[in-house]
Design a protein around this motif. Sequence first.
Motif, short mmCIF file in Angstrom:
data_model
loop_
_atom_site.label_atom_id
_atom_site.label_comp_id
_atom_site.label_asym_id
_atom_site.label_seq_id
_atom_site.Cartn_x
_atom_site.Cartn_y
_atom_site.Cartn_z
N GLU A 1 -0.56 1.35 1.81
CA GLU A 1 -0.55 0.22 2.75
C GLU A 1 -0.08 -1.06 2.08
O GLU A 1 0.66 -1.85 2.67
CB GLU A 1 -1.94 0.02 3.36
N ILE A 2 -0.52 -1.29 0.85
CA ILE A 2 -0.11 -2.49 0.13
C ILE A 2 1.39 -2.43 -0.15
O ILE A 2 2.11 -3.41 0.03
CB ILE A 2 -0.90 -2.62 -1.20
N ILE A 3 1.86 -1.28 -0.60
CA ILE A 3 3.30 -1.13 -0.90
C ILE A 3 4.11 -1.38 0.37
O ILE A 3 5.09 -2.12 0.34
CB ILE A 3 3.57 0.26 -1.49
N GLU A 4 3.69 -0.79 1.48
CA GLU A 4 4.41 -0.99 2.75
C GLU A 4 4.37 -2.46 3.16
O GLU A 4 5.36 -2.99 3.66
CB GLU A 4 3.80 -0.11 3.83
N PHE A 5 3.23 -3.10 2.97
CA PHE A 5 3.09 -4.52 3.32
C PHE A 5 4.08 -5.37 2.52
O PHE A 5 4.79 -6.20 3.09
CB PHE A 5 1.65 -4.96 3.04
N ILE A 6 4.15 -5.14 1.23
CA ILE A 6 5.05 -5.91 0.36
C ILE A 6 6.50 -5.64 0.73
O ILE A 6 7.31 -6.58 0.86
CB ILE A 6 4.80 -5.56 -1.13
N LEU A 7 6.85 -4.38 0.91
CA LEU A 7 8.24 -4.05 1.25
C LEU A 7 8.64 -4.59 2.62
O LEU A 7 9.79 -4.98 2.82
CB LEU A 7 8.46 -2.53 1.17
N GLU A 8 7.69 -4.65 3.54
CA GLU A 8 7.97 -5.23 4.85
C GLU A 8 8.24 -6.73 4.74
O GLU A 8 9.12 -7.26 5.42
CB GLU A 8 6.80 -4.96 5.81
N LEU A 9 7.50 -7.42 3.87
CA LEU A 9 7.76 -8.84 3.64
C LEU A 9 9.18 -9.06 3.15
O LEU A 9 9.87 -10.00 3.57
CB LEU A 9 6.77 -9.41 2.62
N SER B 1 9.15 -4.52 -12.72
CA SER B 1 9.56 -3.12 -12.77
C SER B 1 8.86 -2.30 -11.67
O SER B 1 9.47 -1.42 -11.06
CB SER B 1 9.27 -2.51 -14.14
N THR B 2 7.61 -2.60 -11.39
CA THR B 2 6.87 -1.90 -10.34
C THR B 2 7.51 -2.17 -8.99
O THR B 2 7.73 -1.24 -8.20
CB THR B 2 5.39 -2.34 -10.33
N LEU B 3 7.82 -3.42 -8.71
CA LEU B 3 8.43 -3.77 -7.43
C LEU B 3 9.77 -3.07 -7.25
O LEU B 3 10.07 -2.52 -6.20
CB LEU B 3 8.59 -5.29 -7.32
N HIS B 4 10.59 -3.05 -8.30
CA HIS B 4 11.90 -2.41 -8.20
C HIS B 4 11.76 -0.89 -8.04
O HIS B 4 12.56 -0.27 -7.32
CB HIS B 4 12.77 -2.77 -9.41
N LYS B 5 10.75 -0.30 -8.65
CA LYS B 5 10.50 1.13 -8.46
C LYS B 5 10.13 1.42 -7.01
O LYS B 5 10.59 2.39 -6.41
CB LYS B 5 9.40 1.63 -9.39
N TRP B 6 9.28 0.56 -6.44
CA TRP B 6 8.91 0.73 -5.04
C TRP B 6 10.14 0.63 -4.15
O TRP B 6 10.32 1.42 -3.23
CB TRP B 6 7.92 -0.33 -4.60
N MET B 7 10.96 -0.37 -4.41
CA MET B 7 12.15 -0.58 -3.58
C MET B 7 13.08 0.63 -3.65
O MET B 7 13.59 1.09 -2.63
CB MET B 7 12.86 -1.87 -4.00
#
Length: 141
Positions: free
Chosen positions: A99-107, A127-133
Amino acid sequence: MNFENIHIGELIKQRVNELGIPVERICNFMNTSEIEIEQMYEEKFLNSGVILRWSKLLEYDFFRIYSQHLILYSPPSGNYAIQKSTVLPVFRKNIYTKEIIEFILELLKTGKKTIQQVLDDYKIPRSTLHKWMAKYNSHEK
């Protein structure tokens, strides 16, 4: 889901509506009246014992919402703080739920925040953010 401004009563009411639990069952389980249940739906804050009972009845961990808030909005721990031993359990702050990952990516997707704003505001490692993306944006295609 707005993890910044939590209105626990509204979230509980939403879950009750999703499950379609009769008010009589709720009143029996909570050992209270229908009027008091309606008042709880209006409350932004409830005591932890009441939230625990709702969590059991509705089979949903409402405390997790507060944990997500801490992950996103609590200040980062600095090296300047002296770590004192505690008998309390120690939890890792950097555990991100789906849910947190989806929230951040939606922003990011909606343009509400830039990558730099996310990095600055939520202290997520670059690096974590880019991995999620890379991982989650590739699933959308």
